[in-house]
Design a protein around this motif. Sequence first.
Motif, PDB file in Angstrom:
ATOM      1  N   SER A 152       0.837  -1.192   0.000  1.00  0.00           N
ATOM      2  CA  SER A 152       0.000   0.000   0.000  1.00  0.00           C
ATOM      3  C   SER A 152       0.876   1.247   0.000  1.00  0.00           C
ATOM      4  O   SER A 152       1.927   1.282   0.632  1.00  0.00           O
ATOM      5  CB  SER A 152      -0.916   0.000   1.229  1.00  0.00           C
ATOM      6  N   ARG A 166      -9.810  10.994   1.172  1.00  0.00           N
ATOM      7  CA  ARG A 166      -9.733   9.548   1.335  1.00  0.00           C
ATOM      8  C   ARG A 166      -8.793   8.974   0.274  1.00  0.00           C
ATOM      9  O   ARG A 166      -8.597   9.560  -0.784  1.00  0.00           O
ATOM     10  CB  ARG A 166     -11.121   8.897   1.172  1.00  0.00           C
ATOM     11  N   ALA A 184      -7.336   4.800  -1.238  1.00  0.00           N
ATOM     12  CA  ALA A 184      -7.678   3.380  -1.186  1.00  0.00           C
ATOM     13  C   ALA A 184      -6.593   2.507  -1.789  1.00  0.00           C
ATOM     14  O   ALA A 184      -6.885   1.437  -2.313  1.00  0.00           O
ATOM     15  CB  ALA A 184      -9.002   3.139  -1.894  1.00  0.00           C
ATOM     16  N   ARG A 203     -10.047  -1.101   1.095  1.00  0.00           N
ATOM     17  CA  ARG A 203      -8.832  -0.349   1.396  1.00  0.00           C
ATOM     18  C   ARG A 203      -9.078   1.145   1.626  1.00  0.00           C
ATOM     19  O   ARG A 203      -8.149   1.908   1.824  1.00  0.00           O
ATOM     20  CB  ARG A 203      -7.864  -0.460   0.212  1.00  0.00           C
ATOM     21  N   ARG A 237      -9.381   4.468   3.175  1.00  0.00           N
ATOM     22  CA  ARG A 237      -8.871   5.007   4.437  1.00  0.00           C
ATOM     23  C   ARG A 237      -8.904   6.529   4.400  1.00  0.00           C
ATOM     24  O   ARG A 237      -8.914   7.159   3.330  1.00  0.00           O
ATOM     25  CB  ARG A 237      -7.429   4.555   4.675  1.00  0.00           C
ATOM     26  N   THR A 238      -8.854   7.107   5.589  1.00  0.00           N
ATOM     27  CA  THR A 238      -8.754   8.559   5.718  1.00  0.00           C
ATOM     28  C   THR A 238      -7.351   9.014   5.440  1.00  0.00           C
ATOM     29  O   THR A 238      -6.375   8.433   5.974  1.00  0.00           O
ATOM     30  CB  THR A 238      -9.167   9.034   7.113  1.00  0.00           C
TER      31      THR A 238
END
Length: 278
Positions: free
Chosen positions: A216, A238, A240, A274, A276-277
């Motif tokens: 990631s 955001r 991902a 996936r 995410r902030t």
Amino acid sequence: MATSAYVSRINQIDASQLDKEIYHILRQQTTEISKLCTPGTIGKWQPEINALLKVVVWNYSLRNGNSTFGQQLLNLHYDKYNKKKAILYIVLSVVPGYLQEKMIDNRLIGSVERGNQIRRFLDWISTTVRLLTFVNILVFLNQGNQPNIIERVLGIYNRPTTTQRPRNIGYSYMTRELLWHSLIELFTIGLPMVNVHLIKQRIKRIWWTRKIIGRSVAPKLEFDTKCPECDQSPNLPRHAGCEHIFCYYCMKARFTVDNSFECPSCGVELHSARMRTA
């Protein structure tokens, strides 16, 4: 009924409805004016005001001519009409409604028992008039004239002001309207079902190769960062799995359509798990 030129039933009914609408507009305007006065000052004179409005409309239409405002708009007039019938017309139009509104006022009734008797009598009269009006409508549909019971009582008939000519109806306009509305319905139903983003992805795959990442990527939110979807500064940022940062609503909208999509900028396949902030 004497034989004469044919008068459309719908025109006669429309003329009657137009007369009612004109009266209601005037009544509504007087109600708005009364709001500027002290509460209760105008309300006690409401029956007299309503009767006066009807007299004013009659004075500028049937008193000086042989047609109401609604009839004038639809090129109609009354036949077998004279001054005597004009006076009887306004009396029958104004007096029953005025008496009904006035008798309802409890201040004009001495005792409760007398008030109940008067109300029962008024209810009986009102029911009888409604029954006669219903019967008159049935007769009107059969004979084709005198839609109002007052017209039948006075023996006056609706006649056309101008000579009516046969209308040539063309259906080309109707056909265009039907085709246009059908096309609009097709677009309204079909377009929301088309996944535009998926089509864009398939087209982009023709000239780029998808990047495959084994780990990631931690994207960095900077001052000049732009959302790949809307090209604006990310709102509720955001990410991902790729180096790009999306708006929350842009990414959530894409994941609502499908659990995965390709980043518009780098082509990396992003998955909803996936998200995410940033």
